[in-house]
Design an enzyme around this catalytic site. Structure first.
Site, PDB file in Angstrom:
ATOM      1  CG  ASP A 155     -18.879  27.164  47.934  1.00 41.98           C
ATOM      2  OD1 ASP A 155     -19.442  27.233  49.034  1.00 41.98           O
ATOM      3  OD2 ASP A 155     -19.467  26.768  46.894  1.00 41.98           O
ATOM      4  CG  ASP A 213     -27.265  26.828  46.622  1.00 38.77           C
ATOM      5  OD1 ASP A 213     -27.649  27.593  45.727  1.00 38.77           O
ATOM      6  OD2 ASP A 213     -26.093  26.734  46.964  1.00 38.77           O
TER       7      ASP A 213
END
Length: 894
Positions: free
Chosen positions: A80, A490
């Site tokens: 992404d 993350d």
């Protein structure tokens, strides 16, 4: 774990960091440049650098995996925010394909779709662009390659694409006609409709008669434009049985983000379109996969666009010949708490279909399998007696042990998980036993899937080596201990004791979802502090063993996020500028904090690397100094600094009051400043047009000042630059093939290895470069010593395609004495040419190639070996070289 990857770096970009001219071709060999004001010359002739990743393996969401339908072992993965990759079967690794994306086009590292041409496997296409709202200032593009992604040509689009937008796991939005491969379709978001190219992706035009541009928005009330964007046209599938080679496929299916009108079809090669009659409503069709042997279009539905959300879902089968719809869902609708998305069929065994419950976060994702076209299903795991589970699989994460997250959950949850955000699921079209699927952190796969049907267990392992997808917020390289500590989005961050190996675990105790800043005590590098984001719990942690083990500190009142943090030179005190509260200071390890005065909330903070009581801060054009350990700050009289907050600054190790500041924006002050009086005054370097990061590394041989590294624009060129003379002259050390999009979060040199530089990226992990300048300074390399003793060479062609090939060369020291440098030569017999070579320097004159060691791999012990690889061109015949010489001696050829 985080369920969003909208990173602070991207938000900073929206504030103007990407303004300025795009990168230009590296000026290798060009004459030095003298600024108009007569400032010192800037050298742009890049010396040879070798670039690698500090291995983490994965670390982000992989929303798409694409196998070529004609050529065995040819596969691609899209990420992404971190580019696209090609599978290398010989090494079971992934090769990055979009490292050439430059600073100005940083959004093109987000890949919303990818298509591999089944007629000509050398061709591959990527639809790129990261955000459809204002966060990405540029439009999307379609990239096309005729050499499997080794090089690209680009067609800019008149609209944006969203590789990191909601709905990015649906697809594929980009598709090549399997009968007439000059025809491609692209589904656009934001109400831009369906687009078509008839010249192999060179030009594009909207399919004006396509009736539906989509209606679904994740959250129509979102004023940022992120969740409120219309997710648009989400997949295109051809029925190859309705065409012949060279003529356009007649029947094309298109998925639309519209819960009432999700699937459309053309039966006249796109001339007209109609809503597929009788289709189910109330759901979004995430995927549409066609089995032409049995005449079934399979569809995976969810009530949300994903990749994080989804509470209900169904699987449907459409009979293309009769128009019959059949609900083939493996569980009742009332029993779903997830949507379906991952969807694939076995091309070797028609009737075998698999799907994922992509949004089943707890206790685990689920994978379903049917061998009779959806008539009956089995599950990857099921309950025996709740909460006990029986798994058809075993998990082996020994190659990426951090995937356990260091947790020990209670049943039915287990670690490592089978996955989450599992929107990409693919069966190898040539190998029924191989399956790959993407998760929010890695690519998992198996090569003994046949055990599923035979009653045995199949083994799931990470199949992700080479694919690095972390977003890097901060990096440090202490003078002792681990060479690299990182602050990541993350997955928190890692302590690398060996850059070539995956660390066993990310930072834990606590495990921040995102680490925003970290620092070590310059004269006591065992003391480390980090701050970050966490849904609940403390936002600061400390280590007294160089980051190997951690313990949580205590938050001041009001803290909502990590912000920035600084450790004093001796590790006895810390200054923290967290989100949600003003700047704070503490002595000891943060059991209590006191508010600093004289400095605004949100300031970036750093420490002097010599004086343990001196700290610095910056906010909105003002520089602040504390001489009492962070208790009070005073604004400096320095003027002319950037007014924007897009600034990074650092104090020089070993130099009291020596501060370098980089940052700004093109509509104001922008560049690199230096202070030698603790920020009382700053001098702007006239030779540096723009700079965003600054770092220090080991001084060059004979130099009295540490080496500077900067992410900068100098003499009109954007790149990673190095100066060994205090910023008087600069050398670009990267090249146009190694740009990695946006690299503006952090940079640092290595205090122990001259020339080594660590570069943060927003989706390609931590990149580090090593120089070929073994002399430790100057513009050239030292003469390579001639090794003595026997040698052996193994030359392996690892991949070959029309006009191109890839080869690995292994050079072994079979003698009794170590080499302190090497130079290997050979001659091609068929006119082959080297295009790009890694892990060595090379020259080619006619058929003769000479490959020499670079700094870090010159020493080869007796009985050891060194390897390098290259891509090359060929025509007619591609015979292997039969003779290799090491200096003036011949090597045995294996």
């Amino acid at each position: 774990m985080r369920r969003t990857r909208i990173l602070t770096a991207v938000l900073a970009l929206a504030a103007g960091l990407v303004a300025g001219s795009p990168p230009v071709v590296a000026a290798d060999g060009s004459p030095p440049v003298v600024a108009a004001d007569g400032s010192p010359r800037t050298t742009l002739a890049a010396e040879s650098y070798t670039w690698k990743n500090a291995r983490i393996d994965g670390g982000g969401f992989v929303p798409g995996i694409v196998f070529n339908r004609q050529e065995k072992n040819l596969a691609y993965a899209r990420t992404d925010i971190g580019g696209a990759y090609r599978w290398q079967e010989s090494s079971k690794t992934w090769t990055p394909l979009l490292d050439s994306v430059g600073w100005a086009d940083w959004g093109h590292t987000g890949v919303v779709s990818l298509a591999s041409d089944s007629v000509d496997p050398n061709k591959v296409y990527a639809a790129v662009g990261t955000y459809t709202n204002s966060w990405d200032p540029g439009n999307g593009a379609v990239l096309r390659s005729g050499d499997r992604g080794a090089s690209w040509q680009k067609t800019d689009l008149p609209f944006k694409l969203g590789g990191n937008m909601p709905g990015r796991g649906m697809g594929e939005r980009l598709a090549v006609d399997p009968n007439r491969n000059s025809v491609l379709y692209l589904g656009a978001p934001s109400g831009k409709g369906l687009w078509r190219s008839t010249d192999s992706g060179v030009t594009w035009s909207q399919v004006a008669n396509f009736p539906n541009v989509g209606t679904y928005q994740q959250d129509p009330t979102d004023t940022s434009g992120y969740a409120s964007d219309n997710q648009g046209i989400v997949w295109v599938t051809f029925d190859e049985s309705t065409g012949t080679s060279g003529t356009a496929t007649k029947t094309v299916y298109v998925g639309v983000a519209d819960k009432d009108n999700a699937v459309y079809r053309s039966t006249d090669a796109g001339a007209t379109w109609s809503r597929l009659a009788g289709q189910p409503t109330g759901y979004l069709a995430h995927k549409g996969v066609l089995d032409t042997v049995n005449g079934y279009l399979y569809l995976a539905y969810s009530d949300k666009g994903g990749p994080y959300d989804g509470g209900k879902g169904r699987l449907w089968r459409y009979a293309t010949a009769t128009g019959t719809w059949t609900d083939i869902s493996p569980v009742a609708e009332a029993d779903t708490y997830y949507g379906f998305s991952g969807l694939t069929i076995d091309r070797q065994k028609p009737g075998t279909v698999m799907a994922t419950a992509y949004s089943a976060w707890w206790p685990d994702t689920q994978i379903f399998r049917s061998t009779n076209s959806g008539g009956a299903w089995t599950k990857a795991w099921d309950y025996t007696s709740y909460p006990s589970r029986a798994n058809r699989f075993t998990m082996d994460v020994s190659s990426s042990p951090w995937l356990t997250w260091g947790t020990n959950p209670s049943p039915p949850e287990q670690t490592p998980k089978l996955g989450w955000m599992t929107e990409a699921l693919e069966l190898d079209p040539f190998n029924s036993s191989r399956m790959m699927y993407g998760t929010g952190a890695t690519i998992y796969g198996t090569e003994n899937l046949a055990n599923w049907d035979s009653g045995g267990q199949f083994t799931v392992r990470p199949m992700v080596q080479g694919l690095e997808e972390t977003a890097v917020n901060d990096i440090v390289s202490p003078p002792t201990g681990a060479p690299l500590l990182s602050a990541l989005g993350d997955i928190g961050g890692f302590r690398h004791t060996d850059l070539t190996k995956v660390p066993s675990m990310m930072f834990t105790s606590p495990n921040f979802t995102t680490t925003t800043s970290l620092d070590y005590a310059e004269t006591n590098p065992s003391t480390v502090v980090r701050v970050g984001n966490l849904d609940s719990g403390p936002h600061v942690a400390f280590s007294t063993d160089n980051g190997a083990n951690w313990f949580a500190g205590t938050d001041p009142s009001g803290v909502s996020g990590g912000g920035t943090v600084a450790a004093s030179a001796d590790g006895g005190r810390f200054v923290w500028s967290p989100a949600g509260a003003g700047v704070q200071y503490t002595t000891g390890f943060g059991t209590s904090w006191s508010a600093s005065s004289g400095i605004p909330a949100g300031a970036v903070v750093e420490s002097d690397r010599v004086d343990p009581k001196t700290f610095y801060g910056f906010k909105s054009g003002r520089f602040y100094v504390s001489s009492d350990g962070g208790a009070t700050f005073t604004a400096s009289a320095a003027s002319g600094l950037p007014s924007a907050d897009s600034v990074r600054f650092k104090a020089l190790p070993g130099g009291k009051g020596d501060v370098w500041l980089a940052g700004g924006a093109s509509d104001g002050a922008y560049g690199l400043w230096h202070s030698t009086d603790s920020g009382a005054t700053f001098t702007k370097l006239s030779s540096v047009e723009q700079a965003d990061t600054i770092g220090f590394g080991k001084a060059a041989a004979g130099a009295s000042y540490q080496t500077l590294y900067a992410g900068a624009k100098i003499a009109g060129v954007r790149g990673v630059f190095r100066s060994t003379d205090k910023g008087v002259t600069w050398t670009r050390v990267n090249d146009d093939a190694h740009q990695w999009g946006w690299t503006g979060a952090a940079i640092t040199g290595d205090p122990r290895v001259y020339g080594r530089v660590y570069v943060s990226t927003n989706g390609r992990g931590v990149i580090y470069g090593d120089t070929s300048d073994t002399g430790g300074g100057g513009g050239g390399t030292d003469p390579t010593p001639t090794p003595t003793g026997a040698c052996a060479v193994t030359y392996t062609i690892t991949n070959q395609w029309s006009g191109g090939f890839q080869a690995d060369v292994k050079l072994a020291n079979t003698g009794t004495s170590a080499w302190s440098g090497w130079s290997l030569n050979w001659a091609f017999a068929n006119g082959q040419g080297v295009s790009q070579l890694w892990n060595a320097d090379y020259t080619q004159s006619g058929p003769t190639v000479t490959a020499k060691n670079i700094g870090w791999n010159g020493n080869v012990a007796a009985g050891s070996s060194v390897s390098f690889g290259f891509t090359g061109s060929w025509s007619g015949t591609n015979a292997k070289p039969t003779a290799f010489g090491l200096g003036d001696q011949s090597c045995t050829v294996g």
